[in-house]
Design a protein around this motif. Structure first.
Motif, PDB file in Angstrom:
ATOM      1  N   THR A  51      -0.906  -3.865 127.307  1.00  0.00           N
ATOM      2  CA  THR A  51      -1.646  -3.934 127.509  1.00  0.00           C
ATOM      3  C   THR A  51      -1.999  -5.782 127.360  1.00  0.00           C
ATOM      4  O   THR A  51      -2.100  -6.255 128.510  1.00  0.00           O
ATOM      5  CB  THR A  51      -3.213  -3.348 127.302  1.00  0.00           C
ATOM      6  OG1 THR A  51      -3.525  -3.277 126.072  1.00  0.00           O
ATOM      7  CG2 THR A  51      -3.329  -1.406 128.387  1.00  0.00           C
ATOM      8  N   LEU A  52      -1.495  -6.448 126.205  1.00  0.00           N
ATOM      9  CA  LEU A  52      -1.619  -7.185 125.573  1.00  0.00           C
ATOM     10  C   LEU A  52      -0.656  -8.110 126.152  1.00  0.00           C
ATOM     11  O   LEU A  52      -1.156  -9.663 126.121  1.00  0.00           O
ATOM     12  CB  LEU A  52      -1.321  -7.170 124.000  1.00  0.00           C
ATOM     13  CG  LEU A  52      -2.361  -7.046 123.037  1.00  0.00           C
ATOM     14  CD1 LEU A  52      -1.935  -6.550 122.209  1.00  0.00           C
ATOM     15  CD2 LEU A  52      -3.910  -7.602 123.627  1.00  0.00           C
ATOM     16  N   THR A  53       0.528  -7.871 126.655  1.00  0.00           N
ATOM     17  CA  THR A  53       1.459  -8.160 127.587  1.00  0.00           C
ATOM     18  C   THR A  53       1.863  -8.741 128.794  1.00  0.00           C
ATOM     19  O   THR A  53       2.234  -9.120 129.657  1.00  0.00           O
ATOM     20  CB  THR A  53       2.032  -7.942 127.087  1.00  0.00           C
ATOM     21  OG1 THR A  53       2.830  -6.432 127.108  1.00  0.00           O
ATOM     22  CG2 THR A  53       2.723  -8.555 124.984  1.00  0.00           C
ATOM     23  N   GLY A 109      -1.071  -7.380 130.612  1.00  0.00           N
ATOM     24  CA  GLY A 109      -2.783  -6.626 131.309  1.00  0.00           C
ATOM     25  C   GLY A 109      -2.846  -5.577 131.731  1.00  0.00           C
ATOM     26  O   GLY A 109      -3.995  -5.139 131.183  1.00  0.00           O
ATOM     27  N   ARG A 154       2.446 -12.035 135.764  1.00  0.00           N
ATOM     28  CA  ARG A 154       2.197 -12.609 134.992  1.00  0.00           C
ATOM     29  C   ARG A 154       2.323 -13.650 134.746  1.00  0.00           C
ATOM     30  O   ARG A 154       1.578 -14.348 133.682  1.00  0.00           O
ATOM     31  CB  ARG A 154       3.010 -12.247 133.780  1.00  0.00           C
ATOM     32  CG  ARG A 154       2.436 -10.601 133.007  1.00  0.00           C
ATOM     33  CD  ARG A 154       3.096  -9.791 131.961  1.00  0.00           C
ATOM     34  NE  ARG A 154       5.018 -10.297 131.367  1.00  0.00           N
ATOM     35  CZ  ARG A 154       5.245 -10.640 130.397  1.00  0.00           C
ATOM     36  NH1 ARG A 154       4.979 -10.297 129.374  1.00  0.00           N
ATOM     37  NH2 ARG A 154       6.724 -10.522 130.442  1.00  0.00           N
ATOM     38  N   ALA A 159      -4.569 -15.266 132.101  1.00  0.00           N
ATOM     39  CA  ALA A 159      -5.364 -14.076 131.294  1.00  0.00           C
ATOM     40  C   ALA A 159      -6.077 -13.820 131.547  1.00  0.00           C
ATOM     41  O   ALA A 159      -7.739 -12.290 131.042  1.00  0.00           O
ATOM     42  CB  ALA A 159      -4.466 -14.486 130.357  1.00  0.00           C
ATOM     43  N   PRO A 203      -5.908 -11.614 124.885  1.00  0.00           N
ATOM     44  CA  PRO A 203      -5.456 -13.014 125.784  1.00  0.00           C
ATOM     45  C   PRO A 203      -6.781 -13.066 126.900  1.00  0.00           C
ATOM     46  O   PRO A 203      -6.544 -13.777 127.647  1.00  0.00           O
ATOM     47  CB  PRO A 203      -4.012 -12.220 125.714  1.00  0.00           C
ATOM     48  CG  PRO A 203      -4.089 -10.908 126.299  1.00  0.00           C
ATOM     49  CD  PRO A 203      -4.652 -10.881 124.917  1.00  0.00           C
ATOM     50  N   PHE A 204      -7.504 -11.702 127.095  1.00  0.00           N
ATOM     51  CA  PHE A 204      -8.484 -11.904 128.344  1.00  0.00           C
ATOM     52  C   PHE A 204     -10.018 -12.648 127.618  1.00  0.00           C
ATOM     53  O   PHE A 204     -10.032 -12.884 126.654  1.00  0.00           O
ATOM     54  CB  PHE A 204      -8.735  -9.867 128.157  1.00  0.00           C
ATOM     55  CG  PHE A 204      -7.509  -9.148 128.295  1.00  0.00           C
ATOM     56  CD1 PHE A 204      -6.478 -10.106 128.965  1.00  0.00           C
ATOM     57  CD2 PHE A 204      -7.304  -8.285 127.641  1.00  0.00           C
ATOM     58  CE1 PHE A 204      -5.110  -8.989 129.185  1.00  0.00           C
ATOM     59  CE2 PHE A 204      -6.109  -7.698 127.337  1.00  0.00           C
ATOM     60  CZ  PHE A 204      -5.136  -7.934 128.569  1.00  0.00           C
ATOM     61  N   ASP A 223      -1.040 -17.686 129.884  1.00  0.00           N
ATOM     62  CA  ASP A 223      -0.152 -17.381 129.419  1.00  0.00           C
ATOM     63  C   ASP A 223       0.074 -15.851 129.385  1.00  0.00           C
ATOM     64  O   ASP A 223       0.823 -15.747 128.292  1.00  0.00           O
ATOM     65  CB  ASP A 223       1.236 -18.626 129.450  1.00  0.00           C
ATOM     66  CG  ASP A 223       1.600 -17.694 129.987  1.00  0.00           C
ATOM     67  OD1 ASP A 223       2.170 -16.948 130.880  1.00  0.00           O
ATOM     68  OD2 ASP A 223       3.070 -19.287 129.661  1.00  0.00           O
ATOM     69  N   LEU A 224      -0.223 -14.637 129.814  1.00  0.00           N
ATOM     70  CA  LEU A 224       0.262 -13.460 129.253  1.00  0.00           C
ATOM     71  C   LEU A 224       1.640 -13.207 129.346  1.00  0.00           C
ATOM     72  O   LEU A 224       1.641 -13.121 128.126  1.00  0.00           O
ATOM     73  CB  LEU A 224      -0.029 -12.832 130.591  1.00  0.00           C
ATOM     74  CG  LEU A 224      -1.429 -12.016 130.807  1.00  0.00           C
ATOM     75  CD1 LEU A 224      -1.407 -11.385 131.770  1.00  0.00           C
ATOM     76  CD2 LEU A 224      -1.723 -11.461 129.432  1.00  0.00           C
ATOM     77  N   ILE A 236       3.432 -13.791 125.128  1.00  0.00           N
ATOM     78  CA  ILE A 236       2.363 -13.420 124.126  1.00  0.00           C
ATOM     79  C   ILE A 236       3.129 -12.397 123.473  1.00  0.00           C
ATOM     80  O   ILE A 236       4.307 -11.356 124.509  1.00  0.00           O
ATOM     81  CB  ILE A 236       1.258 -12.738 124.559  1.00  0.00           C
ATOM     82  CG1 ILE A 236       0.111 -13.224 125.245  1.00  0.00           C
ATOM     83  CG2 ILE A 236       0.347 -11.601 123.249  1.00  0.00           C
ATOM     84  CD1 ILE A 236      -1.340 -12.721 125.086  1.00  0.00           C
ATOM     85  N   ARG A 260       0.373 -15.783 119.478  1.00  0.00           N
ATOM     86  CA  ARG A 260       0.055 -16.467 121.182  1.00  0.00           C
ATOM     87  C   ARG A 260       0.293 -17.804 120.205  1.00  0.00           C
ATOM     88  O   ARG A 260      -0.261 -18.839 119.517  1.00  0.00           O
ATOM     89  CB  ARG A 260      -1.336 -16.757 120.541  1.00  0.00           C
ATOM     90  CG  ARG A 260      -1.546 -14.876 121.453  1.00  0.00           C
ATOM     91  CD  ARG A 260      -3.192 -14.657 121.801  1.00  0.00           C
ATOM     92  NE  ARG A 260      -3.570 -15.726 123.308  1.00  0.00           N
ATOM     93  CZ  ARG A 260      -4.848 -15.790 123.854  1.00  0.00           C
ATOM     94  NH1 ARG A 260      -5.580 -15.635 123.494  1.00  0.00           N
ATOM     95  NH2 ARG A 260      -4.599 -16.492 125.158  1.00  0.00           N
TER      96      ARG A 260
END
Length: 569
Positions: free
Chosen positions: A326-328, A330, A351, A356, A398-399, A496-497, A500, A515
């Motif tokens: 999910t961190l990379t 979404g 992505r 993000a 990132p969100f 920018d996802l 990450i 990041r």
């Protein structure tokens, strides 16, 4: 149809220019009570009522929005770079009013959040409730203070530099106090939702229903100077038309933003994992500006707690891998098979095209706390160290981060499901339904709080003495520090996802991500962890427990149940 206004009764006439509409005039001013009689029935409130002084079943009242003298000069506050704070008016303070909540806004300024997100404020039966059973989509719940109190709240928030987001419910109304079906085909049996017949967005008569909902949304943004709307459960807005209602709404909101000269935005709650929701209309998306990301919450919650019931089961097999995904990317479910749903679910985000900040990340929300049997927060089961790790992942991730009120000091109060239904049969049905739901999961009925018991609401009110004492004060200071870092370190708001990078160890229970020049490491295990950071020159920006910068071997030694944020030198 007959209009009853200020003691005067007048018959309305068919509007020759609009089929299905009736029209007429009567003298009125701010505060004048009025209602309508259809076919000799009882006097009903106005579907577009701006005020319901006596609740959803009473007469409507005229509101002259021009009477309020706005004080704050406000140019708006856009969503990119934001930190949101979800707030329920009725439990944020013991008084449970908008004016009392406004007096506590200084706390949010000191915390560092940028926007306060109010849970629904439309009128609902009784005094206390979550607000998702509201009616009169243009009015403000009178026990909260009514229309003038909402304006005072927004005005004070803007004066302090805080944007205001309002949670609105378009997917169902009532059931108690919902008179819309008497006035037209506002609902349709063509589709069904968990609440019954769907709001009519695509059946005959739906043009007027869509206009009603769009008009309500624009009224909040224009008349109350709200900055953004959170749209409840958009997956329940069943619409088969080529021009989807959400696209129509986003077009109207963007048009109003251009007219007013300030940013306005829409945030969807959606479990569809459909990138089209946040894809611009120019790229054939629906054009909403952001959406809640439950996948991040579920992965984080499972990693922290080990829970695997219900939808958590999809994330529980390899929780650190799920969190990393999910961190990379979404979404966790981006076309993958969901055991919980018994089918494949979702679609991948692009992505490189979806920023993000268009996804909201959170460790707790009203839904994820209040829909538990006892409304227990993470603080009821986790150590302060684990809570610090949850905050670090949310606020440096990132969100666009969102906090749930009281989370920032590890509130010891629960947030339970409470109602105040005035209809005895409905009250009993809700009480029994709640207990039946959790009995299926092994809960004894006496262990599930009675929603109608006033004590359930009282237990859910924040205790404002907690932030001044330990361990709450330390957690609060940690949240403040992380929010400061988010503003100071440009890399933490990079949209920018694809940039990450994440590493993790399921067995040792640690995860680290990069990041730009910022490194974040969390150790959820009880034992210290040696985390290969990938750099030998780093400076500690914040740490829950004392930590030394990595040595020549590039290893970062993180104590158990702790976390650290560093920057590469």
């Amino acid at each position: 149809m007959t209009l009853h206004c200020g003691g005067v009764t007048r018959a309305l006439e068919h509007d020759p220019e609009r089929a299905g509409w009736w029209s007429g005039e009567a003298e009125a001013s701010d505060g004048t009570r009025y209602g309508f009689t259809l076919d000799g029935g009882p006097v009903l409130p106005d579907p577009r009522s701006r005020r319901q002084p006596d609740g959803p079943d009473g007469l409507s009242a005229v509101v002259d929005h021009g009477r309020y003298a706005w004080r704050a000069a406000w140019q708006g506050r856009a969503l990119p770079g934001a930190v949101l704070y979800e707030l329920h008016v009725g439990t944020y303070t013991p008084e449970g009013t908008l004016d009392a909540a406004a007096e506590r806004l200084g706390h949010l300024v000191e915390l560092g959040v940028t926007h306060v997100e109010l849970m629904p404020v439309c009128p609902f039966p009784g005094w206390h409730g979550w607000g998702y059973e509201g009616v009169s989509l243009w009015a403000v719940h009178e026990p909260y203070g009514g229309p003038e109190a909402l304006k005072r709240f927004v005005d004070r928030a803007h004066g302090l530099g805080l944007g205001v987001v309002l949670d609105v419910v378009h997917n169902h109304l009532g059931p108690s106090g919902n008179y819309l079906p008497a006035f037209g085909p506002y609902f349709t049996e063509t589709h069904h939702t968990p609440w019954g017949a769907a709001v009519n967005l695509d059946a005959p008569g739906s043009d007027e229903v869509r206009a009603f909902l769009v008009g309500s949304a624009l009224a909040w943004l224009r008349d109350y100077r709200i900055d953004g709307l959170r749209l409840d459960a958009v997956h329940a807005l069943r619409d088969t038309r080529a021009y989807h209602f959400l696209e129509e709404l986003s077009t109207a909101v963007d048009g109003l933003a251009a007219e007013l000269g300030r940013p306005l935005f829409l945030i969807a709650e959606s479990d569809l994992n459909d990138p089209r929701i946040v894809t611009p209309r120019t790229e054939h998306g629906l054009g909403l500006h952001a959406q809640w990301n439950d996948d991040f919450h579920h992965a984080l919650h499972t990693t922290l707690t080990g829970e695997s019931q219900g939808y958590y089961g999809d994330f529980a097999r390899e929780p650190f891998a799920a969190l990393a995904k999910t961190l990379t990317g979404g979404f966790f479910h981006d076309g993958t098979y969901s055991n919980f749903r018994g089918r494949h679910h979702g679609r991948p985000l692009n992505r490189t095209e979806v920023a993000a900040h268009r996804l909201l990340g959170y460790a707790q929300t009203h839904d994820q706390v209040g829909n538990r049997a006892q409304g227990d927060r993470l603080s009821a089961a986790l150590s302060s160290g684990h809570l610090a790790c949850a905050a670090a992942l949310t606020l440096t991730g990132p969100f666009t981060p969102m906090l749930f009120m009281g989370e920032e000091w590890a509130a010891g109060t629960p947030w339970q499901f409470f109602t105040d239904h005035t209809d005895p049969e409905l009250a009993e049905a809700v009480r029994l339904g709640r207990r039946r739901e959790f009995a299926a999961h092994g809960w004894a009925k006496e262990d599930v709080p009675d929603p109608q018991d006033p004590a359930t609401w009282e237990r859910s009110c924040l205790d404002w003495s907690e932030p001044e004492r330990e361990p709450h004060a330390r957690v609060l200071a940690w949240y403040r520090r992380l929010i400061v870092l988010r503003k100071e370190q440009a890399d933490l708001t990079d949209p920018d996802l694809a940039d990450i990078k994440v590493a993790y160890d399921e067995e040792a229970r640690w995860l680290a991500f990069r990041r730009g020049d910022v490194r974040v490491a969390v150790n959820l295990g009880k034992e210290p962890a040696a985390i290969p950071l990938g750099t030998r020159r780093a400076r500690v920006l914040a740490a829950w427990e004392p930590v030394e910068a990595p040595g020549p071997d590039g290893l970062l030694h993180v104590p158990g149940e702790s976390c650290v944020v560093l920057t590469q030198e």
